[in-house]
Enzyme design. Structure first.
Site, PDB file in Angstrom:
ATOM      1  N   ASN A 186       0.862  -1.175   0.000  1.00 29.13           N
ATOM      2  CA  ASN A 186       0.000   0.000   0.000  1.00 29.13           C
ATOM      3  C   ASN A 186       0.902   1.230   0.000  1.00 29.13           C
ATOM      4  O   ASN A 186       1.499   1.563   1.019  1.00 29.13           O
ATOM      5  CB  ASN A 186      -0.885  -0.046   1.270  1.00 29.13           C
ATOM      6  CG  ASN A 186      -1.709   1.213   1.457  1.00 29.13           C
ATOM      7  OD1 ASN A 186      -1.810   2.050   0.556  1.00 29.13           O
ATOM      8  ND2 ASN A 186      -2.306   1.354   2.633  1.00 29.13           N
ATOM      9  N   LYS A 222       0.112   4.249  -0.279  1.00 29.29           N
ATOM     10  CA  LYS A 222      -0.551   5.415   0.329  1.00 29.29           C
ATOM     11  C   LYS A 222      -0.355   6.666  -0.548  1.00 29.29           C
ATOM     12  O   LYS A 222      -0.259   6.540  -1.764  1.00 29.29           O
ATOM     13  CB  LYS A 222      -0.042   5.631   1.764  1.00 29.29           C
ATOM     14  CG  LYS A 222      -0.146   4.351   2.601  1.00 29.29           C
ATOM     15  CD  LYS A 222       0.022   4.579   4.067  1.00 29.29           C
ATOM     16  CE  LYS A 222      -0.032   3.242   4.788  1.00 29.29           C
ATOM     17  NZ  LYS A 222       0.015   3.376   6.227  1.00 29.29           N
ATOM     18  N   HIS A 256      -9.391   0.861   5.014  1.00 29.88           N
ATOM     19  CA  HIS A 256      -8.108   0.999   5.714  1.00 29.88           C
ATOM     20  C   HIS A 256      -8.322   1.864   6.957  1.00 29.88           C
ATOM     21  O   HIS A 256      -9.137   2.799   6.934  1.00 29.88           O
ATOM     22  CB  HIS A 256      -7.077   1.637   4.778  1.00 29.88           C
ATOM     23  CG  HIS A 256      -5.691   1.595   5.351  1.00 29.88           C
ATOM     24  ND1 HIS A 256      -5.245   2.516   6.267  1.00 29.88           N
ATOM     25  CD2 HIS A 256      -4.671   0.710   5.172  1.00 29.88           C
ATOM     26  CE1 HIS A 256      -4.004   2.209   6.621  1.00 29.88           C
ATOM     27  NE2 HIS A 256      -3.636   1.122   5.964  1.00 29.88           N
ATOM     28  N   GLU A 261      -6.770   4.225   8.147  1.00 31.51           N
ATOM     29  CA  GLU A 261      -6.607   5.670   7.925  1.00 31.51           C
ATOM     30  C   GLU A 261      -7.878   6.274   7.334  1.00 31.51           C
ATOM     31  O   GLU A 261      -8.245   7.407   7.656  1.00 31.51           O
ATOM     32  CB  GLU A 261      -5.385   5.922   7.017  1.00 31.51           C
ATOM     33  CG  GLU A 261      -4.092   5.707   7.799  1.00 31.51           C
ATOM     34  CD  GLU A 261      -2.911   5.232   6.974  1.00 31.51           C
ATOM     35  OE1 GLU A 261      -2.961   5.320   5.740  1.00 31.51           O
ATOM     36  OE2 GLU A 261      -1.936   4.748   7.581  1.00 31.51           O
ATOM     37  N   GLU A 300      -5.269  -5.573  10.620  1.00 28.11           N
ATOM     38  CA  GLU A 300      -4.227  -4.572  10.864  1.00 28.11           C
ATOM     39  C   GLU A 300      -4.495  -3.875  12.194  1.00 28.11           C
ATOM     40  O   GLU A 300      -5.309  -2.936  12.249  1.00 28.11           O
ATOM     41  CB  GLU A 300      -4.235  -3.524   9.752  1.00 28.11           C
ATOM     42  CG  GLU A 300      -3.995  -4.075   8.374  1.00 28.11           C
ATOM     43  CD  GLU A 300      -3.440  -2.992   7.454  1.00 28.11           C
ATOM     44  OE1 GLU A 300      -2.315  -3.160   6.984  1.00 28.11           O
ATOM     45  OE2 GLU A 300      -4.127  -1.982   7.237  1.00 28.11           O
ATOM     46  N   GLY A 331       2.550   1.721  10.899  1.00 29.46           N
ATOM     47  CA  GLY A 331       3.480   2.843  10.765  1.00 29.46           C
ATOM     48  C   GLY A 331       4.188   3.211  12.050  1.00 29.46           C
ATOM     49  O   GLY A 331       4.793   4.273  12.155  1.00 29.46           O
ATOM     50  N   SER A 370       3.602  -2.730  10.329  1.00 28.12           N
ATOM     51  CA  SER A 370       5.060  -2.753  10.464  1.00 28.12           C
ATOM     52  C   SER A 370       5.685  -4.087  10.045  1.00 28.12           C
ATOM     53  O   SER A 370       6.611  -4.573  10.695  1.00 28.12           O
ATOM     54  CB  SER A 370       5.465  -2.373  11.897  1.00 28.12           C
ATOM     55  OG  SER A 370       5.007  -1.067  12.198  1.00 28.12           O
TER      56      SER A 370
HETATM   57  C1  PEP Z   1      -0.720  -0.183   6.258  1.00 27.28           C
HETATM   58  O1  PEP Z   1      -0.837   1.012   6.143  1.00 27.28           O
HETATM   59  O2  PEP Z   1      -1.570  -0.941   5.789  1.00 27.28           O
HETATM   60  C2  PEP Z   1       0.446  -0.681   6.986  1.00 27.28           C
HETATM   61  C3  PEP Z   1       0.433  -1.915   7.407  1.00 27.28           C
HETATM   62  O3  PEP Z   1       1.497   0.205   7.161  1.00 27.28           O
HETATM   63  P1  PEP Z   1       2.960  -0.129   7.756  1.00 27.28           P
HETATM   64  O4  PEP Z   1       3.424  -1.390   7.089  1.00 27.28           O
HETATM   65  O5  PEP Z   1       3.781   1.043   7.411  1.00 27.28           O
HETATM   66  O6  PEP Z   1       2.780  -0.330   9.236  1.00 27.28           O
END
Ligand code: PEP
Length: 254
Positions: free
Chosen positions: A12, A14, A98, A100, A170, A176, A216
């Site tokens: 992703n 973003k 997601h 976000e 997630e 992040g 992460s």
């Molecule tokens: C995400 O935004 O779906 C995500 C898992 O981000 P990150 O890998 O940076 O934690």
């Protein structure tokens, strides 16, 4: 790695990468992952780069995904993008709900379920995201929150549509932040979600659905996470922006 379901690892991107930068990343991944057949690899650039990256990936085994779409098919919805428009660019997957978008755009489970149905109607496979916040985990509400999101976001899908969908667990506190759920914490929630899918659909459907872990994920923790029975891939944010780090996550998962 011998898995019951084929792994699916998605990047992703973003709101990152100009068209020129996206092309460099896409070309690099195409080179780096040329031999990979064991894992379904998906990249999700921003809308503005989809057309260029789509052309670049025509002769590649990497599939294209979008990061969002409208629940409507066309019309007076300024700023929105419809599923059919994505299909026109050979997009196969779309990330929905997601955290976000749940946080900043206030997307509800009901809206996400409408989007998931619209995605299927256009033959796009949704990657539906769920996950608890740190407060919710610490107050013992993880299962309750995840159950509400799974039931609400997948409402109205048929068994066949469910099988063609991907779920992404997630934990919001791991996105992040550099904090990864332990493989056991992740496996426990994945197993819980799969049990939930049995009660919502049936045993066969639940066994076929792929559930990604996100939060992460890096080359160093990918193997252990992907080794868990109910973890069928990863949704990767930060580490998907670099050819080497995304490539290594995939290679370490095979
Ligand atoms: C995400 O935004 O779906 C995500 C898992 O981000 P990150 O890998 O940076 O934690």
């Amino acid at each position: 790695m011998n898995k019951e379901r084929k792994l699916i690892i998605a990047g992703n991107w973003k709101m990152n990468k100009t068209v020129a930068e996206a092309l460099i990343l896409a070309q690099g991944l195409k080179r780096e992952l040329r031999e990979v057949k064991e894992v379904d690899v998906v990249i999700c650039p921003p809308f503005t780069a989809l057309e260029s990256v789509s052309k670049e990936m025509l002769d590649s085994n990497i599939r294209l995904g979008a990061q969002n779409m409208s629940e409507n098919n066309f019309g007076a919805f300024t700023g929105e993008i419809a599923a059919g428009m994505l299909r026109e660019l050979s997009v196969r997957y779309v990330i929905l709900g997601h955290s976000e978008r749940r946080q900043y755009q206030k997307e509800s489970d009901e809206l996400i379920s409408k989007k998931a149905q619209a995605a299927h109607a256009a033959s796009l496979k949704p990657i539906v995201c769920v996950g608890e916040t740190l407060d919710e985990r610490e107050s013992g509400q993880t299962e309750k929150v995840v159950e509400t999101q799974v039931r609400g976001s997948l409402a109205g899908l048929t068994k066949d549509q469910m099988e063609e969908s991907v779920l992404a667990y997630e934990p919001v506190w791991a996105i992040g932040t550099g904090k990864t759920a332990t493989s056991q914490q992740a496996q426990d929630v994945h197993a819980f979600i799969r049990k939930l899918l049995v009660s919502m659909f049936d045993e066969t459907t639940a066994r076929r659905v792929r559930i990604q872990y996100g939060g992460s994920v890096k080359a160093q923790n990918a193997r252990e996470l992907m080794g868990q029975k109910d973890i069928d891939g990863a949704l990767v944010g930060g580490a998907s922006l670099d050819i080497r780090s995304f490539g290594d996550i995939i290679k370490n998962s095979i």
